[in-house]
Design an enzyme around this catalytic site. Structure first.
Site, PDB file in Angstrom:
ATOM      1  N   ARG A 105       0.861  -1.183   0.000  1.00 58.84           N
ATOM      2  CA  ARG A 105       0.000   0.000   0.000  1.00 58.84           C
ATOM      3  C   ARG A 105       0.897   1.233   0.000  1.00 58.84           C
ATOM      4  NH1 ARG A 105      -3.173  -3.188  -1.165  1.00 58.84           N
ATOM      5  NH2 ARG A 105      -5.305  -3.546  -0.416  1.00 58.84           N
TER       6      ARG A 105
ATOM      7  N   GLU B 273      -6.656   6.692  -6.746  1.00 59.72           N
ATOM      8  CA  GLU B 273      -6.382   5.758  -7.825  1.00 59.72           C
ATOM      9  C   GLU B 273      -7.680   5.641  -8.624  1.00 59.72           C
ATOM     10  OE1 GLU B 273      -4.723   1.983  -6.792  1.00 59.72           O
ATOM     11  OE2 GLU B 273      -3.180   2.821  -5.508  1.00 59.72           O
TER      12      GLU B 273
ATOM     13  N   HIS C 245      -1.421  -0.539 -10.188  1.00 61.24           N
ATOM     14  CA  HIS C 245      -2.009  -1.393  -9.146  1.00 61.24           C
ATOM     15  C   HIS C 245      -2.488  -2.720  -9.734  1.00 61.24           C
ATOM     16  CE1 HIS C 245      -3.997  -1.164  -4.910  1.00 61.24           C
ATOM     17  NE2 HIS C 245      -3.444  -2.342  -5.139  1.00 61.24           N
TER      18      HIS C 245
END
Length: 360
Positions: free
Chosen positions: A270, A300, A326
Site C-alpha cells: 500500500r 487511484e 495497481h
C-alpha cells in the site's frame, strides 16, 4: 474505461438491483448477466472523499453493490446516505476502506471472497499469490532495464541503454514477513540466489525459523534483523506490510535516508506505508538507484498530472522508476474467481441464504 450501462433479465422481475463498481477490464458482466435482477455497471471510479455527492447519487437506488478491493471506499459518511443498501460485496478476506462497524449497525451484510477454484485445469494452486509474481516482475523490470530498453527500441532507434544489475549475492530486505513477504523471500532466495534479511515490529528469530520451515527453506536462509540494519544492509527493500493506522508511514524519511545509493525500493503493498515525500525526494535527487511501485497515495487511478507520471525519471541525475497501475492482484484467474463468488453470493442473498464469506 467505458461509461456506465445497465442490463436486466427481461424474464424476471425482482425487488433487487445491483450496482457493479470499478470493473476497469469489463470482466464481471459474464458472471452477473444471468442473475434474475437489474444490474448496472459503473467502471469509472468516484472517490468517497472528493466526489461524495456524485457517489451517493449513483448508489442510492441500489440495495446491492459489488465493489473491487479498495477502489471505492465506504466510510460511515457514505453508508449513512444509502438507506436501500442491504448487501455490500467486496473481494478478498479484508477491506480496510469499508466501515465494518457501521455496516453492522445498519444491518448491511458485507461479503468477501476466498479466491479458490477447486479442480479446474490451469487454475493457480492453493496458496498462490499474484502479488508476489508482480513484485518479482517489477524488480526484474527495473534491474534488467526492461521498461527503459523497450522504450528505446520502439521509440528512438537506439539499442542498449545501460547495464543491468545482477541480483545474485545481493541482499533482499523484506519489510513484513507474512504470506506475501515470505513468498517474495523464497522466490528471490531460490530463484535469484539472493541473501535475505527481514524485519517487522513483531518479528522474532523464532518466527523467522518457523517461516523458513513453512517455505521449505533451510534454517538461516532468512535473518531476523533490526529495522535500521535492514535499511542499511539491503540492496533491495520490498514492502509487504498490511496497512493500518499503526503501520502508516512505517517506511519513513529516516529509513529511506539509510538506504545505499545503489539500493532499490519495491512497494506492492500500500502506498501510505511509505513516506511519499521522502521517497519522491530521494528518487528525484538520485540518492537511491530506483523504485518499482504498484501502489500510490491518494486517488487511484493515478491523476494524469501526478508527479509520479510526469517526472522524467532516469534523466538529469534522477533515479530509475518503474510504475504499474495497481496490478498486483489483477490477473484473469483471480478476477474471474472473485466475480464468480460474488455472483454466487448475490444468488444466495436473494434466496435468503447465508453468503459464502461474511465479513460483517
Amino acid at each position: 474505461m467505458s461509461s456506465s450501462f445497465s442490463t436486466t433479465n427481461p424474464a424476471q422481475k425482482s425487488e433487487h438491483t445491483l450496482a457493479v463498481l470499478d470493473d476497469y477490464l469489463s470482466l464481471s458482466e459474464t458472471h452477473f448477466s444471468s442473475l434474475p435482477i437489474g444490474v448496472s455497471y459503473f467502471p469509472s471510479t468516484l472517490h468517497a472523499e472528493h466526489d461524495t455527492a456524485a457517489l451517493v447519487a449513483r448508489l442510492q437506488p441500489y440495495n446491492m453493490i459489488s465493489s473491487m478491493r479498495e477502489r471505492t471506499a465506504f466510510p460511515a459518511t457514505i453508508l449513512a446516505q444509502l438507506p436501500n443498501l442491504k448487501l455490500l460485496l467486496t473481494t478478498g478476506v479484508r477491506n480496510a476502506s469499508i466501515d465494518m462497524s457501521c455496516c453492522k449497525e445498519r444491518g448491511i451484510v458485507v461479503a468477501g471472497t476466498k479466491g479458490t477454484r477447486h479442480g479446474e485445469t490451469g487454475a493457480p494452486p492453493p496458496g498462490y499469490a499474484s502479488t508476489t509474481q508482480h513484485a518479482l516482475s517489477l524488480l526484474l523490470a527495473l534491474t534488467s532495464r526492461v521498461a527503459v530498453d523497450d522504450a528505446v527500441l520502439k521509440n528512438t532507434g537506439g539499442w542498449q541503454s545501460g547495464p543491468a544489475i545482477a541480483l545474485a549475492g545481493k541482499t533482499l530486505g523484506v519489510v513484513g514477513l507474512g504470506k506475501l513477504g515470505g513468498a517474495m523471500a523464497r522466490s528471490c532466495i531460490l530463484g535469484l540466489g539472493m541473501r535475505c534479511v527481514a524485519w517487522s515490529a513483531s518479528l522474532t528469530p523464532q518466527k523467522v525459523r518457523e517461516v523458513c520451515d513453512e517455505l521449505g527453506l533451510p534454517e538461516g536462509s532468512i535473518a531476523c534483523v533490526g529495522k535500521e540494519e535492514l535499511f542499511a544492509q539491503a540492496d533491495v527493500v520490498s514492502v509487504h506490510y498490511v496497512l493500518s493506522q499503526r503501520s502508516r508511514g512505517i517506511v519513513g524519511r529516516e529509513d529511506i535516508a539509510k538506504m545505499k545509493s545503489s539500493a532499490i525500493l519495491v512497494n506492492t503493498a500500500r502506498g501510505p506505508l511509505v513516506d511519499e515525500d521522502a521517497l519522491f525526494e530521494a528518487l528525484d535527487q538520485g540518492r537511491i538507484y530506483g523504485a518499482a511501485l504498484d501502489v500510490y497515495w491518494g486517488r487511484e487511478p493515478l491523476e494524469p498530472d501526478s508527479r509520479w507520471r510526469t517526472t522524467p525519471w532516469g534523466r538529469d541525475g534522477r533515479a530509475q522508476v518503474v510504475l504499474s497501475p495497481h496490478m498486483g492482484y489483477v490477473n484473469k484467474d483471480t478476477m474471474e474467481t472473485w466475480y464468480a463468488e460474488q455472483a454466487a453470493d448475490v444468488r444466495r442473498f436473494i434466496e435468503g441464504q447465508e453468503v459464502g464469506l461474511r465479513l460483517a
